[in-house]
Design an enzyme around this catalytic site. Structure first.
Site, PDB file in Angstrom:
ATOM      1  N   TYR A 120      70.395  74.688 -11.133  1.00  0.00           N
ATOM      2  CA  TYR A 120      69.477  74.161 -12.147  1.00  0.00           C
ATOM      3  C   TYR A 120      68.044  74.639 -11.854  1.00  0.00           C
ATOM      4  O   TYR A 120      67.081  74.025 -12.279  1.00  0.00           O
ATOM      5  CB  TYR A 120      69.538  72.625 -12.188  1.00  0.00           C
ATOM      6  CG  TYR A 120      70.790  72.091 -12.832  1.00  0.00           C
ATOM      7  CD1 TYR A 120      72.043  72.450 -12.364  1.00  0.00           C
ATOM      8  CD2 TYR A 120      70.741  71.223 -13.914  1.00  0.00           C
ATOM      9  CE1 TYR A 120      73.203  71.968 -12.947  1.00  0.00           C
ATOM     10  CE2 TYR A 120      71.891  70.735 -14.502  1.00  0.00           C
ATOM     11  CZ  TYR A 120      73.117  71.116 -14.013  1.00  0.00           C
ATOM     12  OH  TYR A 120      74.260  70.634 -14.590  1.00  0.00           O
ATOM     13  N   LYS A 167      80.407  73.983  -1.031  1.00  0.00           N
ATOM     14  CA  LYS A 167      81.346  75.093  -1.215  1.00  0.00           C
ATOM     15  C   LYS A 167      80.866  76.226  -0.308  1.00  0.00           C
ATOM     16  O   LYS A 167      80.636  77.368  -0.739  1.00  0.00           O
ATOM     17  CB  LYS A 167      81.372  75.483  -2.702  1.00  0.00           C
ATOM     18  CG  LYS A 167      82.442  76.471  -3.087  1.00  0.00           C
ATOM     19  CD  LYS A 167      83.850  75.925  -3.047  1.00  0.00           C
ATOM     20  CE  LYS A 167      84.847  77.015  -3.352  1.00  0.00           C
ATOM     21  NZ  LYS A 167      86.234  76.631  -3.047  1.00  0.00           N
ATOM     22  N   ASP A 199      85.684  71.596  -4.601  1.00  0.00           N
ATOM     23  CA  ASP A 199      86.850  71.751  -5.487  1.00  0.00           C
ATOM     24  C   ASP A 199      87.999  70.851  -5.021  1.00  0.00           C
ATOM     25  O   ASP A 199      88.643  70.162  -5.822  1.00  0.00           O
ATOM     26  CB  ASP A 199      87.284  73.219  -5.597  1.00  0.00           C
ATOM     27  CG  ASP A 199      87.408  73.920  -4.248  1.00  0.00           C
ATOM     28  OD1 ASP A 199      86.944  73.365  -3.225  1.00  0.00           O
ATOM     29  OD2 ASP A 199      87.972  75.031  -4.203  1.00  0.00           O
ATOM     30  N   ASP A 223      76.538  66.731 -11.109  1.00  0.00           N
ATOM     31  CA  ASP A 223      76.638  66.587 -12.569  1.00  0.00           C
ATOM     32  C   ASP A 223      78.108  66.569 -12.991  1.00  0.00           C
ATOM     33  O   ASP A 223      78.539  65.730 -13.782  1.00  0.00           O
ATOM     34  CB  ASP A 223      75.892  67.763 -13.226  1.00  0.00           C
ATOM     35  CG  ASP A 223      75.450  67.445 -14.648  1.00  0.00           C
ATOM     36  OD1 ASP A 223      75.651  66.307 -15.087  1.00  0.00           O
ATOM     37  OD2 ASP A 223      74.910  68.342 -15.315  1.00  0.00           O
ATOM     38  N   ASP A 227      80.882  63.119 -13.990  1.00  0.00           N
ATOM     39  CA  ASP A 227      81.617  63.038 -15.258  1.00  0.00           C
ATOM     40  C   ASP A 227      83.109  62.840 -14.987  1.00  0.00           C
ATOM     41  O   ASP A 227      83.790  62.073 -15.679  1.00  0.00           O
ATOM     42  CB  ASP A 227      81.419  64.317 -16.095  1.00  0.00           C
ATOM     43  CG  ASP A 227      80.178  64.230 -16.986  1.00  0.00           C
ATOM     44  OD1 ASP A 227      79.196  63.599 -16.562  1.00  0.00           O
ATOM     45  OD2 ASP A 227      80.203  64.795 -18.102  1.00  0.00           O
TER      46      ASP A 227
END
Ligand code: GGG
Length: 326
Positions: A120, A167, A199, A223, A227
């Site tokens: 971002y 990651k 992941d 983010d 969700d």
């Protein structure tokens, strides 16, 4: 004492759920001065700017900001607003409510998301026709600040499990630094923690969310994983968030502008009202914040519910029931 609160409803259902939070705040015995600002897709169409300077100034000057939702112009609205209030951490609690038929009733997670960098960063370029790049920024300072905040949050709120998501096996330099710094912070504090590839964490969260408490993560991972967690507990209509800075802060639902239902008056006001409760905590109104949560939980248990929760109530009807329960 009067608290100046910036109110920026933004786009889509932001226009419908923000008044719901105001209705709840109006019911409390606290002196608020609400100052309204425009931002978002429509503001851009009308003025040429998604975040006019006067709106940014309102947020900068206020004691706290309530933000509704961003649409297509999210990058030009919510990212600069977070920066205006000096926010470095995005706190996204995802907990299951016994009365709701969520997929994973044992879920009680809090994502502590780095809020200033990662992918971002806004550093995107077209190198040549058909080739575009994005620079993923990870700094030692921001990684240390989010890790410190995450471990402090876990301790303050009684979470034993802290997971550092990364990651680093692929993004060796950037997430290599993120996880190295977060582990150093944990060790300096003598805190227990796990590190997990993000992941794999996505799969484990779906299968065994009860194994996790606070998840400290880089920006995009926070983010996305929040969700995913919303899906475990009954949907995006339920998740609030706080964008915390050293002094100022901005509160917003995790959901976006939901163009599919915008204008129908059926958006779930829960996420926005719980975001207002997080703001009350921030302003040290602990008791009223708890009252708001109890009122919300009572309506989640007894109804009425908006269609996302299987009911047929409107936003206004569900909000009125929450206000009645205060
Ligand atoms: N109220 C949250 C919202 O408007 N979300 C839209 C969005 O895309 N946000 C990106 C982010 O949270 O970083």
């Amino acid at each position: 004492m009067t608290h100046e609160i910036a109110i920026i409803p933004g786009d889509g259902i932001g226009q419908e759920v923000t008044p719901a939070a105001i209705d709840v705040l109006d019911e409390l015995d606290i002196d608020f001065d609400f100052v309204y600002g425009d931002a978002g897709d429509e503001t851009k169409a009308e003025t040429g700017e998604a975040l006019p300077e006067e709106t940014a100034a309102i947020a900068a000057d206020a004691d706290a900001t309530l933000f509704g939702a961003a649409g297509e112009t999210a990058a030009d609205v919510i990212l600069p607003l977070r920066s205006v209030v000096g926010s470095f951490a995005n706190i996204r609690p995802a907990r299951a409510y016994p009365a709701l038929d969520g997929l994973q009733p044992e879920t009680d997670l809090v994502f502590v998301r780095e809020n200033t960098e990662g992918v971002y960063s806004g550093i995107e370029n077209e190198i040549t026709e058909g080739v575009r790049t994005l620079t993923r920024v990870i700094t030692e300072d921001a990684s240390e600040q989010i890790a410190e905040y995450g471990f402090q949050y876990a301790k303050r709120n009684g979470y034993d499990d802290v997971t550092i998501a990364h990651k680093a096996n692929v993004m060796q330099e950037t997430d290599g630094l993120f996880v190295e710094v977060a582990e150093r912070v944990a060790e300096e504090r003598g805190a227990e923690y796990d590190t997990t590839l993000m992941d794999a964490l996505a799969m484990h969260l779906v299968m065994h969310p009860e194994d996790y408490g606070v998840v400290i993560c880089p920006n995009l991972a926070g983010d996305m994983l929040s969700d995913l967690a919303a899906g475990l507990v009954g949907g995006l209509g339920l998740l609030p968030s706080a964008n915390v800075g050293e002094e100022n802060a901005l509160f917003e639902p995790v959901h976006g502008s939901a163009p599919d239902i915008a204008g129908e008056g059926v958006a779930n006001p829960t996420a926005m009202i719980l975001s207002a409760a997080m703001m009350l905590d921030h302003l040290e109104y602990t008791e009223p914040a708890a009252q708001v949560r109890v009122a919300v939980e009572s309506v989640l248990e007894n109804g009425p519910h908006t269609p996302d929760l299987g009911g047929d109530a409107t936003t206004e009807e569900m909000t009125a029931a929450i206000v009645d329960n205060l």
